[in-house]
Design an enzyme around this catalytic site. Structure first.
Site, mmCIF file in Angstrom:
data_model
loop_
_atom_site.group_PDB
_atom_site.id
_atom_site.type_symbol
_atom_site.label_atom_id
_atom_site.label_comp_id
_atom_site.label_asym_id
_atom_site.label_seq_id
_atom_site.Cartn_x
_atom_site.Cartn_y
_atom_site.Cartn_z
ATOM 1 C CG ASP A 17 -2.253 -0.662 0.940
ATOM 2 O OD1 ASP A 17 -2.607 -0.809 -0.256
ATOM 3 O OD2 ASP A 17 -2.941 -1.042 1.899
ATOM 4 C CE LYS A 27 -4.602 1.792 1.317
ATOM 5 N NZ LYS A 27 -4.943 1.024 2.526
ATOM 6 C CG HIS A 62 -3.818 2.222 -3.276
ATOM 7 N ND1 HIS A 62 -5.139 1.912 -3.438
ATOM 8 C CD2 HIS A 62 -3.248 1.100 -2.763
ATOM 9 C CE1 HIS A 62 -5.365 0.674 -3.043
ATOM 10 N NE2 HIS A 62 -4.234 0.152 -2.625
ATOM 11 C CG HIS A 72 -2.259 -4.844 -3.253
ATOM 12 N ND1 HIS A 72 -1.688 -3.780 -3.887
ATOM 13 C CD2 HIS A 72 -3.068 -4.310 -2.301
ATOM 14 C CE1 HIS A 72 -2.124 -2.647 -3.352
ATOM 15 N NE2 HIS A 72 -2.973 -2.944 -2.388
ATOM 16 C CG HIS A 73 -6.373 -3.594 -4.385
ATOM 17 N ND1 HIS A 73 -7.073 -4.112 -3.324
ATOM 18 C CD2 HIS A 73 -5.576 -2.630 -3.874
ATOM 19 C CE1 HIS A 73 -6.713 -3.479 -2.209
ATOM 20 N NE2 HIS A 73 -5.806 -2.577 -2.508
ATOM 21 C CG ASP A 99 -4.405 -5.803 1.724
ATOM 22 O OD1 ASP A 99 -4.300 -5.266 2.845
ATOM 23 O OD2 ASP A 99 -4.866 -5.209 0.728
HETATM 24 P P1 C2E Z 1 -7.810 -1.591 3.211
HETATM 25 O O1 C2E Z 1 -8.664 -0.968 4.260
HETATM 26 O O2 C2E Z 1 -6.447 -2.019 3.617
HETATM 27 O O3 C2E Z 1 -8.599 -2.791 2.577
HETATM 28 C C1 C2E Z 1 -7.991 -3.684 1.697
HETATM 29 C C2 C2E Z 1 -8.982 -4.559 1.002
HETATM 30 O O4 C2E Z 1 -9.679 -5.364 1.961
HETATM 31 C C3 C2E Z 1 -10.072 -3.812 0.255
HETATM 32 O O5 C2E Z 1 -9.632 -3.411 -0.998
HETATM 33 C C4 C2E Z 1 -11.169 -4.882 0.164
HETATM 34 O O6 C2E Z 1 -10.858 -5.809 -0.827
HETATM 35 C C5 C2E Z 1 -11.038 -5.579 1.510
HETATM 36 N N1 C2E Z 1 -11.968 -4.965 2.459
HETATM 37 C C6 C2E Z 1 -11.677 -4.163 3.488
HETATM 38 N N2 C2E Z 1 -12.802 -3.831 4.175
HETATM 39 C C7 C2E Z 1 -13.825 -4.432 3.542
HETATM 40 C C8 C2E Z 1 -15.243 -4.477 3.779
HETATM 41 O O7 C2E Z 1 -15.783 -3.882 4.718
HETATM 42 N N3 C2E Z 1 -15.982 -5.236 2.919
HETATM 43 C C9 C2E Z 1 -15.425 -5.910 1.869
HETATM 44 N N4 C2E Z 1 -16.207 -6.631 1.062
HETATM 45 N N5 C2E Z 1 -14.084 -5.883 1.615
HETATM 46 C C10 C2E Z 1 -13.298 -5.154 2.439
HETATM 47 P P2 C2E Z 1 -10.361 -2.212 -1.738
HETATM 48 O O8 C2E Z 1 -11.844 -2.318 -1.590
HETATM 49 O O9 C2E Z 1 -9.816 -2.180 -3.115
HETATM 50 O O10 C2E Z 1 -9.908 -0.949 -0.946
HETATM 51 C C11 C2E Z 1 -8.589 -0.493 -0.983
HETATM 52 C C12 C2E Z 1 -8.373 0.534 0.030
HETATM 53 O O11 C2E Z 1 -9.243 1.624 -0.210
HETATM 54 C C13 C2E Z 1 -8.681 0.095 1.459
HETATM 55 O O12 C2E Z 1 -7.577 -0.559 2.024
HETATM 56 C C14 C2E Z 1 -8.960 1.431 2.110
HETATM 57 O O13 C2E Z 1 -7.768 2.115 2.417
HETATM 58 C C15 C2E Z 1 -9.649 2.198 1.026
HETATM 59 N N6 C2E Z 1 -11.122 2.109 1.127
HETATM 60 C C16 C2E Z 1 -11.941 1.223 0.531
HETATM 61 N N7 C2E Z 1 -13.233 1.497 0.830
HETATM 62 C C17 C2E Z 1 -13.223 2.578 1.634
HETATM 63 C C18 C2E Z 1 -14.256 3.351 2.268
HETATM 64 O O14 C2E Z 1 -15.459 3.097 2.156
HETATM 65 N N8 C2E Z 1 -13.856 4.417 3.033
HETATM 66 C C19 C2E Z 1 -12.530 4.722 3.174
HETATM 67 N N9 C2E Z 1 -12.193 5.804 3.960
HETATM 68 N N10 C2E Z 1 -11.544 4.028 2.582
HETATM 69 C C20 C2E Z 1 -11.889 2.969 1.823
HETATM 70 FE FE FE Z 2 -4.251 -1.574 -1.288
#
Ligand code: C2E
Ligand code: FE
Ligand code: SIN
Ligand code: SIN
Ligand code: SIN
Ligand code: FE
Length: 639
Positions: free
Chosen positions: A231, A234, A259, A285-286, A314
């Site tokens: 990450d 980020k 990111h 990683h995504h 992750d």
């Molecule tokens: P992260 O928080 O490190 O989450 C990494 C990945 O974990 C996410 O990639 C997603 O695949 C999974 N993940 C985390 N929380 C959830 C969840 O509540 N439900 C589901 N179904 N999957 C989850 P993703 O979605 O590509 O997001 C990448 C990054 O974007 C996240 O890293 C976070 O930093 C940010 N992000 C994503 N959604 C939100 C959001 O609604 N609000 C905020 N503030 N940041 C977000």
């Molecule tokens: Fe990421």
């Protein structure tokens, strides 16, 4: 020369990588420190950077590395660096000659003219100060350092501290490099409230999966070291999006998704195998097995095995931990999700291996549990409070009056929720100064938000008049529920209780900690508080007009080292200030003339945010012998 105000996040990261690469080619800790001083200087566009160390007998500080001068040694209790080291405080000064702590001796001897300065203390693993990083003279038009410089210098200081600790333990320099890289990886995370253990866990999970998949030890170890950087991109995502407390909208989501590509761009140019692996991990990683991921929409085995492994590591960790935008999921929910997403999001073979090795994975998770350092920073042996809200009215990004004394006690409830979040569940006593909305509002919300999680009654400690107002006009079943007659969800006691406090009485609120109220002068019944820990105390005045009672307390109680006084309006609004019983800089400093002690530190709060600039300027012009600090949300005060 380009100043760092103009450097974008990408360039900053590039700079860091350049220095890191340089560091990793070194074999000697002294050389490493020198490179880190250069890094501190470049990151902040300073003219000079010095790394100061505390001597073994803890009586002096000396310059381990220093631009433009020979080794210098000063008594630890002298100078600005000494002050930073002793108080564990970060310091930014626009003009050191205006600060009485400044030791002019060095300038006199060297003929160099110091003007702006920034100092960050460095700590070892037991939280003792081991030294400080200092930069001097910002090379920009304005010539002064700001909060962004502070963040950047913090990065250098983390590395420097890590290096010093390792040197002390005669650790292998290679080992240190690994530590530093782990720290690097957590840059993207470090701005959210997590501790950086996230990246360490992802590293370990990745290695377990890699070995299970059949990768050899050397390559699995490489992936373990590279995966923490997944990450890294980020750092280029604006704070407002990265730390948004809610769900991202489409636009924000688009920015967020960059990111992966950003992280790739930052790492791809390196020749080192480690960074090459990191580039793959950051980029992929995504991606998802079924092709629905980002940035490229790669499918199945088109996705590099490093990407497929890190994805599982992750997401497993992200789901199991609280994020600013969501709460942790239960294990059951996570495992169901993984089964559901087998061959959709995730490589089916790896999912099977994940479940086969679940015991080992869970044991790593237990060992590397998150510690919420944000609040544990307030160590028991320190004399420190945290400002949860510093302002006189609510506005976007500005919280109203609240002071965090210890995990169970706060003064006023203007901004408990934003700052403390879940930690507010532990708050047992709110000591109110008066009944104005900006001091009580979050009483309503902490009970409401965490009703099902609280198991202790919330005590409202306040003057009888204040309690009467709350009962009649606030928690009265019309504006908000009367929680004093509602039993808790988890216990039979009522959710809220009122306790009338007596002025001048000392209430014990912890080991060697006490609080007492004194009367103040405002438009409604009001009091200030003196919070004493061991033999040191801080006085918080809260909203007031006359400072007589405060001055009386400070004259008579020599244990008071620090005072917090309000300053709501600019001097041009004197009439309104007087009518609403508030202070302006003019009123404040003229009233303070009566205070005949000069070894007290002065902090100012309760500014109405729209007058912030004007009041800051006036405070600077009128403060005379005082060196007041204007408080911001989330500041700490050491007293
Ligand atoms: P992260 O928080 O490190 O989450 C990494 C990945 O974990 C996410 O990639 C997603 O695949 C999974 N993940 C985390 N929380 C959830 C969840 O509540 N439900 C589901 N179904 N999957 C989850 P993703 O979605 O590509 O997001 C990448 C990054 O974007 C996240 O890293 C976070 O930093 C940010 N992000 C994503 N959604 C939100 C959001 O609604 N609000 C905020 N503030 N940041 C977000
Ligand atoms: Fe990421
Ligand atoms: C930087 O300091 O430029 C990186 C952090 C950010 O973009 O806020
Ligand atoms: C100080 O810390 O006050 C003086 C040291 C310096 O000028 O670098
Ligand atoms: C307060 O006392 O902070 C509210 C009244 C005002 O701002 O004038
Ligand atoms: Fe107020």
């Amino acid at each position: 020369m380009k100043n760092s105000d103009a450097l974008g996040a990408n360039e900053i990261v590039e700079l860091i990588f350049t220095y890191l690469t340089e560091v990793s080619s070194l074999r000697d800790y002294d050389d490493v420190m020198f490179v880190l001083a250069n890094m501190g200087r470049s990151l902040t566009s300073a003219d000079r950077c010095s790394i100061w160390l505390v001597s073994d007998d803890k009586k002096s500080i000396w310059t381990k590395v220093s631009h433009g001068m020979d080794t210098v040694e000063l008594p630890i209790d002298s100078g600005i660096v000494g002050s930073s080291v002793i108080n564990g405080e970060k310091i930014i000064l626009d003009d050191v000659y205006k600060d009485r702590r400044f030791n002019q001796k060095i300038d006199t001897q060297t003929g160099y003219l110091t003007k702006s300065m920034m100092v960050i203390p460095m700590f070892n693993n037991s939280n003792e100060t081991i030294g400080a990083l200092q930069v001097i003279n910002k090379k920009s038009e304005k010539g002064t350092f700001d909060k962004r410089d502070l963040e950047r210098l913090s990065l250098a200081s983390i590395y420097a501290a890590e290096t010093l600790i390792s040197a002390k333990l005669s650790k292998d320099i290679q080992e240190t490099e690994k530590e530093v890289i782990l720290t690097m990886g957590s840059i993207g995370e470090s701005r959210s409230e997590e501790t950086g253990n996230h990246v360490k866990r992802v590293a370990e999970y990745s290695k377990i999966l890699a070995l299970a998949w059949g990768m050899n030890e050397t390559e699995a170890e490489l992936l373990k070291q590279a995966s923490p950087m997944h990450d890294i991109g980020k750092v280029a995502i604006p704070d407002a999006i990265l730390n948004k407390a809610g769900v991202l909208n489409t636009y924000e989501r688009q920015i967020m998704d960059t990111h992966a590509k950003l992280g790739f761009d930052m790492t791809k140019n390196s020749d080192k195998p480690l960074f090459k692996a990191a580039a793959i991990v950051a980029h992929q990683h995504h991606e998802k097995w079924d092709g629905s991921g980002y940035p490229k929409g790669l499918k199945g085995e088109e996705i590099h095995i490093y990407g497929r492994i890190t994805a599982i590591a992750d997401v497993f960790d992200a789901l199991g931990t609280d994020r600013v935008y969501k709460e942790a999921w239960s294990d059951e929910k996570i495992f169901n999700f993984f089964k559901e997403e087998r061959a959709k999001h995730f490589d089916p073979t790896l999912i099977d291996l994940f479940f086969k090795n679940l015991d080992e994975i869970l044991s790593i998770r237990e060992t590397l549990k998150d510690k919420y350092i944000e609040l544990e920073h307030i160590k028991q042996d320190m004399h420190q409070i945290k400002i949860l809200g510093a302002y006189g009215t609510k506005s976007k990004g500005f919280g109203t009056s609240s002071f965090y004394l210890n995990s169970k006690n706060v003064i006023d409830a203007g901004n408990l929720l934003d700052s403390l979040q879940e930690a507010s569940i532990d708050v047992e006593n709110i000591w109110l100064t008066h009944s104005h909305l900006d001091h009580i509002a979050d009483i309503a919300y902490i009970l409401d938000n965490y009703f099902s999680l609280r198991s202790k009654t919330l005590n409202i400690m306040a003057l009888p008049e204040t309690i009467k107002v709350l009962k009649e006009n606030f928690l009265n079943d019309s504006i908000w529920p009367d929680f004093s007659v509602i039993p808790m969800f988890n216990a039979k006691e009522m959710a809220l209780k009122y306790t009338e406090i007596e002025l001048c009485k000392e209430y014990k609120i912890g080991q060697n900690e006490s609080i007492r109220a004194f009367e103040t002068d405002h438009t409604v019944a009001s009091c200030g508080y003196i919070y004493k820990k061991d033999e040191q105390a801080i006085l918080i005045t809260a909203d007031t007009y006359s400072l007589d009672s405060m001055i009386h307390e400070v004259q008579n109680d020599k244990s008071i080292t620090t005072i917090v006084v309000e300053c709501s309006f600019p001097s041009s609004m004197k009439e309104l200030a007087i009518e609403s019983k508030h202070l302006t800089p003019e009123l404040l400093f003229s009233k303070l003339k009566k205070l005949k002690r000069d070894n007290v530190k002065l902090y100012i709060n309760h500014i109405k945010p729209i007058f912030l600039k004007e009041i800051r300027k006036e405070v600077e012009d009128l403060s005379g012998k005082w060196k007041p600090i204007v408080l911001k949300d989330n500041d700490f005060i050491n007293f």
